[in-house]
Design a protein around this motif. Structure first.
Motif, PDB file in Angstrom:
ATOM      1  N   HIS A 221       0.832  -1.207   0.000  1.00  0.00           N
ATOM      2  CA  HIS A 221       0.000   0.000   0.000  1.00  0.00           C
ATOM      3  C   HIS A 221       0.862   1.249   0.000  1.00  0.00           C
ATOM      4  CE1 HIS A 221       1.080  -0.503   4.259  1.00  0.00           C
ATOM      5  NE2 HIS A 221       0.884   0.800   4.370  1.00  0.00           N
TER       6      HIS A 221
ATOM      7  N   ASP B 137       0.809   5.250   1.970  1.00  0.00           N
ATOM      8  CA  ASP B 137       0.161   6.040   3.031  1.00  0.00           C
ATOM      9  C   ASP B 137       0.007   7.491   2.590  1.00  0.00           C
ATOM     10  OD1 ASP B 137      -0.212   3.977   5.041  1.00  0.00           O
ATOM     11  OD2 ASP B 137       1.970   3.910   5.138  1.00  0.00           O
TER      12      ASP B 137
ATOM     13  N   GLN C 227       8.656   8.418   4.515  1.00  0.00           N
ATOM     14  CA  GLN C 227       8.130   8.043   5.822  1.00  0.00           C
ATOM     15  C   GLN C 227       9.093   7.049   6.446  1.00  0.00           C
ATOM     16  OE1 GLN C 227       4.435   6.187   4.037  1.00  0.00           O
ATOM     17  NE2 GLN C 227       4.687   4.827   5.780  1.00  0.00           N
TER      18      GLN C 227
HETATM   19 FE   FE2 Z   1       2.142   1.836   5.722  1.00  0.00          FE
END
Ligand code: FE2
Ligand code: AKG
Length: 232
Positions: free
Chosen positions: A136, A138, A148
């Motif tokens: 996925h 974010d 991130q």
């Molecule tokens: Fe994540």
């Protein structure tokens, strides 16, 4: 937290450029890891809880922290943001984006809030045997910081088996490439949230990154996720 996280910029930059991720060994001490994992049951710390199988995200549970964040997390989020912001701006320029990231996190948070992204995104994840996290991204609104960080809070082979942190790079007109990031307790991985610029023979091209976690075969695995943009 291990003093100030040691971030070697040239290595960080070449890793993120070349493969979309960079490892920060021993970012948190074992006692920080234990304290953070133990917070999973402290309801007052969180704004919401997600059961992954209900949404087709995988299997397992995660909880978004409420503001104010725990002190160690707040400090880490600010400090990592400041180290990454200059590279975020270089990437934005190479990708032809107009985004410009302020030098510090409070200023970036103000921009998020002004555009309606007001909810904190740092999260704690808990996986047990049979759990996994589908690939996925974010993204939580229009504004997003390009990097991130995830910190592994449990010890592989001791607390759990399986549960590898994986990343894929989707490259234009090429087959996808997969990475398995070797992490021990307290280690962190910095990675690209969405698109990464890559130098090619005919200029810069874009690589789309996704991340996830393979199935946990035994035990319990906790992760701290540090996302810098707030959510809508
Ligand atoms: Fe994540
Ligand atoms: O549990 C992991 O290692 C991955 C967590 C994750 O998806 C995240 O931090 O955004």
């Amino acid at each position: 937290m291990t003093a100030e996280p040691e971030i070697r910029t040239p290595q960080l930059e070449s890793d993120l450029e070349g493969r979309g991720w960079h490892r920060l060994p021993k970012l948190l001490t074992p006692s920080d890891c234990a304290d953070l994992s133990a917070m999973f049951d402290a309801d007052e710390r969180f704004r919401s809880t997600v059961t992954m199988q209900r949404h087709g995200f995988g299997r397992g549970e995660y909880r978004y922290f409420a503001y104010p964040l725990p002190a160690v997390l707040e400090r880490l989020r600010q400090c990592l943001y400041e180290s990454l912001a200059p590279l975020a701006n270089r990437w934005a320029a190479r990708l032809g984006a107009s985004a410009s990231f302020p030098a510090d996190l409070p200023a970036f948070t103000s921009l998020c809030h002004a555009s309606g992204q007001v909810r904190p995104t740092p999260l704690l994840l808990r996986y047990r045997a049979g759990d996994y996290n589908c690939l996925h991204q974010d993204l939580y609104g229009y504004l997003h910081f390009p990097f991130q960080v995830a910190v592994l809070l449990s010890e592989p082979d001791v607390d759990f088996d399986g549960g590898e942190f994986v990343l894929t790079e989707q490259r234009p007109r090429m087959q996808s490439r997969a990475h398995v990031v070797p992490l021990r307790m307290g280690d962190a991985v910095v990675f690209a949230v969405n698109e990464a610029p890559r130098a090619g023979t005919r200029g810069t091209y874009r690589v789309k990154m996704r991340h996830g976690v393979s199935e946990i075969r035994r035990g319990e695995r906790f992760t701290l996720g540090i996302i810098f943009h707030d959510a809508r």
